[in-house]
Design a protein around this motif. Structure first.
Motif, PDB file in Angstrom:
ATOM      1  N   VAL A 111      74.490  53.150 -31.826  1.00 29.71           N
ATOM      2  CA  VAL A 111      74.798  54.354 -32.602  1.00 29.71           C
ATOM      3  C   VAL A 111      75.695  54.015 -33.792  1.00 29.71           C
ATOM      4  O   VAL A 111      75.517  54.553 -34.895  1.00 29.71           O
ATOM      5  CB  VAL A 111      75.436  55.423 -31.696  1.00 29.71           C
ATOM      6  CG1 VAL A 111      75.912  56.616 -32.522  1.00 29.71           C
ATOM      7  CG2 VAL A 111      74.443  55.894 -30.634  1.00 29.71           C
ATOM      8  N   ARG A 114      73.529  52.379 -36.469  1.00 33.21           N
ATOM      9  CA  ARG A 114      72.689  53.385 -37.123  1.00 33.21           C
ATOM     10  C   ARG A 114      73.514  54.219 -38.099  1.00 33.21           C
ATOM     11  O   ARG A 114      73.052  54.555 -39.191  1.00 33.21           O
ATOM     12  CB  ARG A 114      72.042  54.278 -36.071  1.00 33.21           C
ATOM     13  CG  ARG A 114      71.070  55.289 -36.645  1.00 33.21           C
ATOM     14  CD  ARG A 114      70.289  55.991 -35.547  1.00 33.21           C
ATOM     15  NE  ARG A 114      71.113  56.861 -34.739  1.00 33.21           N
ATOM     16  CZ  ARG A 114      70.629  57.646 -33.761  1.00 33.21           C
ATOM     17  NH1 ARG A 114      69.332  57.632 -33.482  1.00 33.21           N
ATOM     18  NH2 ARG A 114      71.431  58.411 -33.056  1.00 33.21           N
ATOM     19  N   SER A 121      69.310  57.271 -39.130  1.00 33.40           N
ATOM     20  CA  SER A 121      68.647  58.088 -38.107  1.00 33.40           C
ATOM     21  C   SER A 121      67.155  58.217 -38.357  1.00 33.40           C
ATOM     22  O   SER A 121      66.381  58.531 -37.437  1.00 33.40           O
ATOM     23  CB  SER A 121      69.290  59.474 -38.048  1.00 33.40           C
ATOM     24  OG  SER A 121      69.181  60.127 -39.300  1.00 33.40           O
ATOM     25  N   ASP A 125      65.245  56.414 -34.673  1.00 37.27           N
ATOM     26  CA  ASP A 125      65.472  57.721 -34.068  1.00 37.27           C
ATOM     27  C   ASP A 125      65.918  57.561 -32.617  1.00 37.27           C
ATOM     28  O   ASP A 125      66.017  56.446 -32.097  1.00 37.27           O
ATOM     29  CB  ASP A 125      64.233  58.604 -34.186  1.00 37.27           C
ATOM     30  CG  ASP A 125      63.019  58.059 -33.433  1.00 37.27           C
ATOM     31  OD1 ASP A 125      63.179  57.174 -32.556  1.00 37.27           O
ATOM     32  OD2 ASP A 125      61.893  58.501 -33.734  1.00 37.27           O
ATOM     33  N   ASP A 126      66.201  58.667 -31.937  1.00 33.55           N
ATOM     34  CA  ASP A 126      66.742  58.599 -30.580  1.00 33.55           C
ATOM     35  C   ASP A 126      65.772  57.943 -29.608  1.00 33.55           C
ATOM     36  O   ASP A 126      66.189  57.231 -28.683  1.00 33.55           O
ATOM     37  CB  ASP A 126      67.110  59.991 -30.083  1.00 33.55           C
ATOM     38  CG  ASP A 126      68.460  60.462 -30.602  1.00 33.55           C
ATOM     39  OD1 ASP A 126      69.172  59.642 -31.228  1.00 33.55           O
ATOM     40  OD2 ASP A 126      68.804  61.639 -30.387  1.00 33.55           O
TER      41      ASP A 126
END
Length: 310
Positions: A111, A114, A121, A125-126
């Motif tokens: 995180v 990113r 993001s 992406d997640d």
């Protein structure tokens, strides 16, 4: 061309408890205890500062798990490695205790990286971040709730990973009993047998399904739903005091389990601001059951997962 941001990026990531008794390598829950980290791209070199849990044990070079995760994320986003990094870690999650410290480090590093990349993001992406985190950790049951928060059902299918959030009754919280001596996950896993009887596997499947329902809205069933047939008893040789505490609590009707690979013991309870709901002894009574030399903490369940800060 990938651009790094100039300002520092901050993230907090929760502790997690995997398995929760019968949900071996498939269930995970985020807890209200957070590591805090800050990273910044600098002109050259690598500076790693660590305070709190594990500060005397973790490396301060590129082998630090957060730094390794950051480099994995930079590569996944197609970014050239930054000229230098400054990383500060304030660790509150105990290390090698079954509370997801390595998963928190991996998720935090991904995180942070990113966040340090402009448009990060969109580049990671997640879903892609979860896949990368699970590959680094080897399984998704801790990294999924560390990233997403809450209660998550996770696993692997066709070479990829999935993570499905599931609701949790707001009355539920947990007391964790943390022993002074760690147990490495590899040691705990090494004690597991290659096969188990079909009847015990079937019983475990039933308890796992019941646990999803119990957490969603039937906390009165948590003691029954957390009964494990698959892994906890086999690990007793590595953590006899933990299994003794689990048996003692369960004998009195409490929903107690080994947290992750152990040796921490987690027991579900209701919250301090709510009267005892009839399905659990209040947290204060549970805290008094803490063995000498251990630390017991009452934690609410975390619903946020990894959070970028200002």
């Amino acid at each position: 061309m990938v651009r790094y941001v100039d300002e520092p990026v901050r993230v907090t990531v929760p502790a997690t408890s995997a398995n929760l008794g019968p949900g071996f390598d498939s269930l995970g829950l985020a807890l209200g205890l957070r590591d805090e980290l800050e990273a910044r791209v600098v002109g050259s070199g690598l500076l790693v500062e660590v305070t709190g849990a594990g500060a005397d044990e973790v490396p301060r070079d590129a082998s630090h798990l957060v730094v390794r995760a950051m480099h994995e994320a930079f590569a996944a986003m197609g970014a050239t490695q930054p000229p230098g990094l400054s990383l500060r870690c304030t660790n509150r999650i105990p290390h090698s205790r079954g509370l997801g410290s390595s998963s928190a480090a991996i998720v935090a590093g991904l995180v942070l990286a990113r966040g340090l990349v402009g448009g990060g993001s969109l580049l990671l992406d997640d879903d892609a971040l979860l896949d990368l985190a699970a590959r680094m950790e080897g399984h998704p049951d801790n990294v999924a709730p560390a990233l997403l928060g809450g209660f998550v059902i996770a696993g692997q299918e066709d070479g990829g990973f999935y993570a499905v959030p599931s609701p949790v009754d707001p009355r539920i919280s947990a007391v964790v009993f943390v022993p002074p001596t760690p147990v490495r996950t590899e040691v705990a896993r090494g004690l597991l047998p290659a096969t188990v009887p079909h009847a015990e596997a079937a019983a475990n499947s039933g308890r796992t399904a019941l646990l999803v329902a119990a957490l969603a809205g039937r906390p009165d069933l948590l003691a029954t739903a957390t009964r494990d047939y698959l892994h906890q008893e086999f690990r007793e040789r590595a953590m006899p005091e933990s299994l003794a505490l689990v048996r003692s609590l369960r004998a009195d009707g409490h929903a107690a389990v080994v947290s992750g690979a152990g040796p921490t013991v987690l027991c579900f309870t209701d919250g301090p601001a709510r009267p005892t709901a009839g399905w659990a002894t209040g947290p204060d009574d549970l805290l008094r059951r803490c063995p000498d030399g251990w630390q017991a903490t009452h934690l609410d369940l975390d619903t946020h997962g990894a959070l970028l800060g200002p």
